[in-house]
Design a protein around this motif. Structure first.
Motif, mmCIF file in Angstrom:
data_model
loop_
_atom_site.group_PDB
_atom_site.id
_atom_site.type_symbol
_atom_site.label_atom_id
_atom_site.label_comp_id
_atom_site.label_asym_id
_atom_site.label_seq_id
_atom_site.Cartn_x
_atom_site.Cartn_y
_atom_site.Cartn_z
ATOM 1 N N GLY A 144 13.293 28.751 25.166
ATOM 2 C CA GLY A 144 12.446 29.801 25.047
ATOM 3 C C GLY A 144 12.512 30.675 23.417
ATOM 4 N N THR A 145 12.075 31.919 23.822
ATOM 5 C CA THR A 145 12.385 32.701 22.569
ATOM 6 C C THR A 145 13.918 33.674 22.898
ATOM 7 O OG1 THR A 145 10.212 33.591 22.705
ATOM 8 C CG2 THR A 145 11.617 34.958 21.682
ATOM 9 N N ILE A 146 14.576 33.288 21.744
ATOM 10 C CA ILE A 146 15.740 33.837 21.564
ATOM 11 C C ILE A 146 15.739 34.827 20.679
ATOM 12 C CG2 ILE A 146 18.361 33.217 20.562
ATOM 13 C CD1 ILE A 146 17.587 30.248 21.208
ATOM 14 N N ARG A 147 16.463 36.086 20.983
ATOM 15 C CA ARG A 147 16.641 37.141 19.975
ATOM 16 C C ARG A 147 18.223 36.963 19.293
ATOM 17 N NH1 ARG A 147 15.039 41.431 23.911
ATOM 18 N NH2 ARG A 147 15.679 40.041 25.216
ATOM 19 N N GLY A 148 18.163 37.190 18.119
ATOM 20 C CA GLY A 148 19.648 37.049 17.539
ATOM 21 C C GLY A 148 19.921 37.927 16.629
ATOM 22 N N SER A 149 21.202 38.445 16.547
ATOM 23 C CA SER A 149 21.760 39.223 15.345
ATOM 24 C C SER A 149 23.119 38.852 15.187
ATOM 25 C CB SER A 149 21.827 40.666 15.674
ATOM 26 O OG SER A 149 21.979 41.352 14.736
ATOM 27 N N PHE A 150 23.807 39.224 14.009
ATOM 28 C CA PHE A 150 25.187 38.911 13.774
ATOM 29 C C PHE A 150 25.704 39.991 12.662
ATOM 30 C CE2 PHE A 150 23.095 38.016 9.936
ATOM 31 C CZ PHE A 150 23.857 37.876 8.832
ATOM 32 N N PHE A 151 27.087 39.861 12.806
ATOM 33 C CA PHE A 151 27.777 40.823 11.779
ATOM 34 C C PHE A 151 29.088 39.774 11.185
ATOM 35 C CE2 PHE A 151 29.892 41.750 15.823
ATOM 36 C CZ PHE A 151 31.289 41.636 15.676
ATOM 37 N N VAL A 152 29.533 40.375 10.114
ATOM 38 C CA VAL A 152 30.338 39.685 9.140
ATOM 39 C C VAL A 152 31.880 40.188 9.756
ATOM 40 C CG1 VAL A 152 31.580 39.343 7.023
ATOM 41 C CG2 VAL A 152 29.028 39.093 7.405
ATOM 42 N N ILE A 153 32.807 39.316 9.970
ATOM 43 C CA ILE A 153 34.175 39.432 10.478
ATOM 44 C C ILE A 153 34.892 39.929 8.977
ATOM 45 C CG2 ILE A 153 36.275 38.755 11.397
ATOM 46 C CD1 ILE A 153 34.680 37.222 13.182
ATOM 47 N N LYS A 154 35.523 41.240 8.882
ATOM 48 C CA LYS A 154 36.326 41.557 7.916
ATOM 49 C C LYS A 154 37.685 41.436 8.016
ATOM 50 C CE LYS A 154 32.783 44.977 6.398
ATOM 51 N NZ LYS A 154 32.023 44.034 6.018
ATOM 52 N N GLY A 155 38.346 41.610 9.372
ATOM 53 C CA GLY A 155 39.830 41.476 9.672
ATOM 54 C C GLY A 155 40.141 39.960 9.633
#
Length: 157
Positions: A144-155
């Motif tokens: 169906g409808t997926i809502r997504g986000s992300f962030f970059v790993i720094k460690g």
């Protein structure tokens, strides 16, 4: 017992306690289809309640969330998996609320490393994520409808 996710016949096996079990199963199947098409990888998940790879994957993802963004997911984790494909260590965790978190961690130091957050169709944004992330919408035949986000790993993990 590990379970290979079938993206042709979507099953709620292992996700039955979720109030959005059908949508979460579709999201899990969507991930299985992506991994099959891109990497020719059979997506296998296991219960985090049993000692082994799934519990280890959950611990790794939980550590990254806490150390990178001071995030603690309130919902109970149901299933997880971790594997390596084409020099990328990947882990997925599926939560009872309908949340799915994946980590893509390139083993090569120069590679990309990120955490993806996906919300199943019909679930609210969890309070611990609401003020920290903006979610984009994506349509999926399976989920169906997926809502997504992300962030970059720094460690380093």
């Amino acid at each position: 017992m590990p379970y290979t996710v079938d993206f042709v016949t979507v099953s709620t096996a292992g996700l039955e306690s979720s109030p959005v079990a059908e949508a979460l199963a579709g999201l899990r199947a969507n991930e299985a289809r992506y991994l099959h098409n891109k990497y020719d990888h059979d997506f296998t998940v296991g219960s985090v309640d049993e000692p082994g790879e799934a519990a280890d994957a959950l611990a790794w993802v939980t550590r990254i969330l806490k150390e990178e963004r001071d995030l603690v997911i309130a919902s109970r984790a149901l299933e997880a998996t971790a594997f390596e494909v084409e020099g990328i260590r990947m882990a997925y965790v599926f939560y009872e609320s309908g949340l799915s978190i994946n980590v893509m961690y390139t083993i090569d130091d120069a590679g990309k490393r990120a955490v993806g957050l996906k919300l199943s169709d019909g679930m609210e944004i969890p309070a611990e994520l609401a003020d920290k992330f903006k979610f984009a919408r994506q349509k999926s035949k399976l989920a169906g409808t997926i809502r997504g986000s992300f962030f970059v790993i720094k460690g380093e993990y």
